[in-house]
Structures are given as structure tokens and as C-alpha cells.
Design a protein around this motif. Structure first.
Motif, short mmCIF file in Angstrom:
data_model
loop_
_atom_site.label_atom_id
_atom_site.label_comp_id
_atom_site.label_asym_id
_atom_site.label_seq_id
_atom_site.Cartn_x
_atom_site.Cartn_y
_atom_site.Cartn_z
N UNK A 31 0.85 -1.18 0.00
CA UNK A 31 0.00 0.00 0.00
C UNK A 31 0.89 1.24 0.00
N UNK A 32 0.58 2.18 -0.87
CA UNK A 32 1.29 3.46 -0.93
C UNK A 32 0.39 4.55 -0.35
N UNK A 33 0.97 5.37 0.52
CA UNK A 33 0.22 6.46 1.15
C UNK A 33 1.02 7.75 0.98
N UNK A 34 0.46 8.68 0.23
CA UNK A 34 1.11 9.98 0.05
C UNK A 34 0.81 10.90 1.23
N UNK A 35 1.70 11.86 1.44
CA UNK A 35 1.51 12.88 2.47
C UNK A 35 1.64 14.24 1.78
N UNK A 36 0.54 14.69 1.13
CA UNK A 36 0.60 15.95 0.41
C UNK A 36 0.64 17.14 1.36
N UNK A 37 0.99 18.26 0.81
CA UNK A 37 1.11 19.50 1.58
C UNK A 37 -0.18 19.86 2.31
N UNK A 38 -1.31 19.46 1.76
CA UNK A 38 -2.61 19.79 2.34
C UNK A 38 -3.03 18.83 3.45
N UNK A 39 -2.24 17.80 3.73
CA UNK A 39 -2.59 16.81 4.75
C UNK A 39 -2.18 17.29 6.14
N UNK A 40 -2.48 16.46 7.12
CA UNK A 40 -2.10 16.75 8.50
C UNK A 40 -1.55 15.48 9.14
N UNK A 41 -0.90 15.65 10.28
CA UNK A 41 -0.38 14.49 11.00
C UNK A 41 -1.52 13.56 11.42
N UNK A 42 -2.62 14.14 11.87
CA UNK A 42 -3.77 13.32 12.28
C UNK A 42 -4.32 12.51 11.11
N UNK A 43 -4.45 13.15 9.95
CA UNK A 43 -4.96 12.44 8.77
C UNK A 43 -4.00 11.34 8.35
#
Length: 144
Positions: A31-43
Motif C-alpha cells: 500500500x502506498x500512502x502519500x503525504x501531500x502538503x494539504x494533509x495533517x499528521x492526524x490524517x
């Protein structure tokens, strides 16, 4: 088969996943999970918890992250410390991902970690070093 969760800033994870699929095809337990600039640590925490739940619960999980100390690494580390046998590897590159996706069957988390670090180091080189190594491996065919 060890489950792999790939995570990194921006489109790092989905980009590496796309390259992996081009070379190896789709891979199970991945599984690949991106962490875009619009995300948060909680998300991101929620997404990684969800990814862990989507993988085979009877198998170990390895997180592959992009950057030591970055949010994906820190969140993966927090989750891994709550689950025995979970590993977190950072500084992921395409060579590491490809080799370990193919070689993970039958490995323990520790064996995966050791192999991944060796593979990642092999994948970091330069043209000058490779040409030098090539010259060293080619015997001198000149005679007397």
C-alpha cells in the motif's frame, strides 16, 4: 508475505508505486500512502492505521519512508512501536523497493530490514564509481 506500506511527502509514495508497477507489475501486500502538503499528521496517522488494517494481520509490516525525521517517518515509527515485529526503514529509493518487493516472501521483519539497507546502499552510486568498478573487473588483455 511481509506487508509493505510506502509513505512519503508529496507524491513520493504513489510515484514510486507507479514506477514499481511499470517494472514488476502490481504487488500483493503493498500500500502506498502519500503525504501531500494539504494533509495533517492526524490524517496521515488515520491513513496509515487504515493501511495496516488492510494488510494480512498474520504477517509482519514494514514501513518504507522517504526522509529521516519527517512526518511520515515519525508517524510510522509511532505506529510500529505499538506493534511487535514492525519495522520502519527510511531513505527509500526505487532499487530498495524493487528488490525487497521481490525478495520479501519468507523473510522476517529483521531480515527484510537488513536486506533493504544493503539494497538501498547498492542503489546509491555514481557513473564515475561504476566506470571505475567496471575497469577493475576487466582484466588487462595486453601481453608482454
Amino acid at each position: 508475505m511481509i506487508g509493505i506500506i510506502l509513505c512519503g511527502h508529496g507524491g513520493f509514495a504513489s510515484g514510486l508505486e507507479k514506477a514499481m508497477k511499470q517494472i514488476l507489475g502490481s504487488q500483493p501486500q503493498f500500500i502506498a500512502v502519500d503525504f501531500p502538503e494539504t494533509s495533517s499528521t492526524a490524517l496521515l496517522t488515520s491513513q496509515l492505521e487504515g493501511a495496516m488494517g488492510d494488510l494480512d494481520p498474520n504477517e509482519q509490516i514494514v514501513f518504507l519512508t522517504d526522509l529521516l525525521g519527517g512526518t511520515p517517518f515519525r508517524v510510522a515509527s509511532t505506529l510500529a512501536m505499538q506493534r511487535p515485529g514492525c519495522e520502519v526503514i527510511t531513505g527509500t529509493n526505487l532499487q530498495l523497493l524493487l528488490e525487497m518487493a521481490l525478495e520479501r516472501d519468507g523473510l522476517s521483519g529483521e531480515e527484510f530490514r537488513i536486506g533493504a539497507l544493503e539494497s538501498g546502499h547498492r542503489g546509491l552510486t555514481s557513473l564515475a564509481d561504476e566506470l571505475s568498478r567496471s575497469r577493475e573487473e576487466t582484466p588487462d588483455e595486453g601481453g608482454i
